[in-house]
Motif scaffolding. Sequence first.
Motif, PDB file in Angstrom:
ATOM      1  N   LYS A 137      25.662 -30.197 -65.143  1.00  0.00           N
ATOM      2  CA  LYS A 137      24.854 -30.191 -66.371  1.00  0.00           C
ATOM      3  C   LYS A 137      25.217 -28.989 -67.240  1.00  0.00           C
ATOM      4  O   LYS A 137      25.379 -29.109 -68.458  1.00  0.00           O
ATOM      5  CB  LYS A 137      23.366 -30.163 -66.020  1.00  0.00           C
ATOM      6  CG  LYS A 137      22.462 -30.288 -67.237  1.00  0.00           C
ATOM      7  CD  LYS A 137      20.992 -30.272 -66.861  1.00  0.00           C
ATOM      8  CE  LYS A 137      20.122 -30.410 -68.098  1.00  0.00           C
ATOM      9  NZ  LYS A 137      18.689 -30.290 -67.798  1.00  0.00           N
ATOM     10  N   GLU A 141      26.622 -29.254 -70.908  1.00  0.00           N
ATOM     11  CA  GLU A 141      25.682 -28.784 -71.931  1.00  0.00           C
ATOM     12  C   GLU A 141      26.296 -27.702 -72.818  1.00  0.00           C
ATOM     13  O   GLU A 141      26.107 -27.687 -74.025  1.00  0.00           O
ATOM     14  CB  GLU A 141      24.451 -28.220 -71.218  1.00  0.00           C
ATOM     15  CG  GLU A 141      23.189 -28.216 -72.046  1.00  0.00           C
ATOM     16  CD  GLU A 141      21.974 -27.979 -71.153  1.00  0.00           C
ATOM     17  OE1 GLU A 141      20.968 -28.643 -71.381  1.00  0.00           O
ATOM     18  OE2 GLU A 141      22.042 -27.145 -70.221  1.00  0.00           O
ATOM     19  N   TYR A 210      25.620 -37.094 -68.813  1.00  0.00           N
ATOM     20  CA  TYR A 210      24.565 -36.106 -69.082  1.00  0.00           C
ATOM     21  C   TYR A 210      23.178 -36.728 -68.953  1.00  0.00           C
ATOM     22  O   TYR A 210      22.264 -36.128 -68.387  1.00  0.00           O
ATOM     23  CB  TYR A 210      24.758 -35.498 -70.473  1.00  0.00           C
ATOM     24  CG  TYR A 210      23.825 -34.337 -70.731  1.00  0.00           C
ATOM     25  CD1 TYR A 210      24.084 -33.090 -70.172  1.00  0.00           C
ATOM     26  CD2 TYR A 210      22.674 -34.483 -71.502  1.00  0.00           C
ATOM     27  CE1 TYR A 210      23.229 -32.018 -70.373  1.00  0.00           C
ATOM     28  CE2 TYR A 210      21.816 -33.419 -71.715  1.00  0.00           C
ATOM     29  CZ  TYR A 210      22.094 -32.189 -71.150  1.00  0.00           C
ATOM     30  OH  TYR A 210      21.239 -31.133 -71.343  1.00  0.00           O
ATOM     31  N   GLU A 214      20.248 -35.554 -66.133  1.00  0.00           N
ATOM     32  CA  GLU A 214      18.914 -35.077 -66.517  1.00  0.00           C
ATOM     33  C   GLU A 214      17.826 -35.647 -65.616  1.00  0.00           C
ATOM     34  O   GLU A 214      16.748 -35.078 -65.504  1.00  0.00           O
ATOM     35  CB  GLU A 214      18.636 -35.447 -67.981  1.00  0.00           C
ATOM     36  CG  GLU A 214      19.379 -34.575 -68.965  1.00  0.00           C
ATOM     37  CD  GLU A 214      18.844 -34.723 -70.371  1.00  0.00           C
ATOM     38  OE1 GLU A 214      18.336 -33.726 -70.920  1.00  0.00           O
ATOM     39  OE2 GLU A 214      18.941 -35.831 -70.932  1.00  0.00           O
TER      40      GLU A 214
END
Length: 372
Positions: A137, A141, A210, A214
């Motif tokens: 992540k 990100e 992604y 999450e």
Amino acid sequence: MKLTIERAALQRSLAHVQSVVERRNTIPILSNVLLDANEGRLSLTATDMDLTIVEEVACSVGKPGATTAPAHTLYDIIRKLPEGAEVELTTTGESGQMTLRSGRSHFTLATLPREDFPTSGPSDLPRAFELQAAELKTLIERSRFAISTEETRYYLNGIYLHAAETEAVEVLRAVATDGHRLARVEMPLPSGATGMPGVIVPRKTVGEVYKLIEESDEPVKVSLSETKICFAFDATVLTSKLIDGTFPDYERVIPSNTDKTMEVDCRSFSQAVDRVSTISTEKSRAVKLALSDGTVTLSVTSPENGSAEEDVAISYGGPPLEIGFNSRYLLDIAGQIEGDGAVFQLSDAASPTIVRDAADSTALYVLMPMRV
């Protein structure tokens, strides 16, 4: 085929698979999701021919079978059903239809034969390693904002994932650039990734991975070859083609002769940039930074809207310097800084600037200046 499934479970799985399906398709079968019910599990598959997602969810199977149904329509129906509802899906023989019942609701959807659905044969993905969800992540990100959307430079339309070395330590590095800014993020190289080929993971795949991260805390198994990459979560497997191109030598863009350093509180700096850029025009978005001892003056001048100026306290001991940046790019990079302080390493008004998080050495950003 006949099965009964909890609405919340089906909605969660459909949310994942339907986002892979393109809204406009010239091939009708690609608008559908493949539903395959067997032994207490429903397998959902969707593809756009470059990216394929398969997710399994528990259900009660009355009669095993498979069909394909319109992905977005089915998702919209399930989404609008009341919470806690049970959903029954049924197909019979050669009718070419699927019946959906839930409470007092009853829908009939047109289906297409499962035989028409494209199948991706087993892929030989020789390189495999595991990443913690939080690590993957972070890589995505902090780098995806810099992915190019310019289709002509297709080799920049993704994240370049590769093994590298930093100060004699092996790292897994993610790099993205659109020619105006560059993001380079790294983490210790996972076991099994040594010598992996450098691969460019497409923008759409990055976005889908992604979304899945999450919702998951489980480790992610990554398998890859020189043409494909696969991300396996607990109940979901995402397989994607890689971008067939050569990522540019990004190391050449990272300046090594920066002799001036500015340290600033990232939050107050971002807020000041955001305020003064209110005046800037949609086209240029330019903001000028005038550095002097202890202060940076941010200013924007627009013939249509007027002008704005704000001072921010900094730590800077170099000679006075004026440099311009695209305010949106500046804010994008500042948004990746998790600590309190941002460090800017500059040389002159025409050279790229390095931005780092004062408390984290794993991420580095490069920003090209603008003429102001």
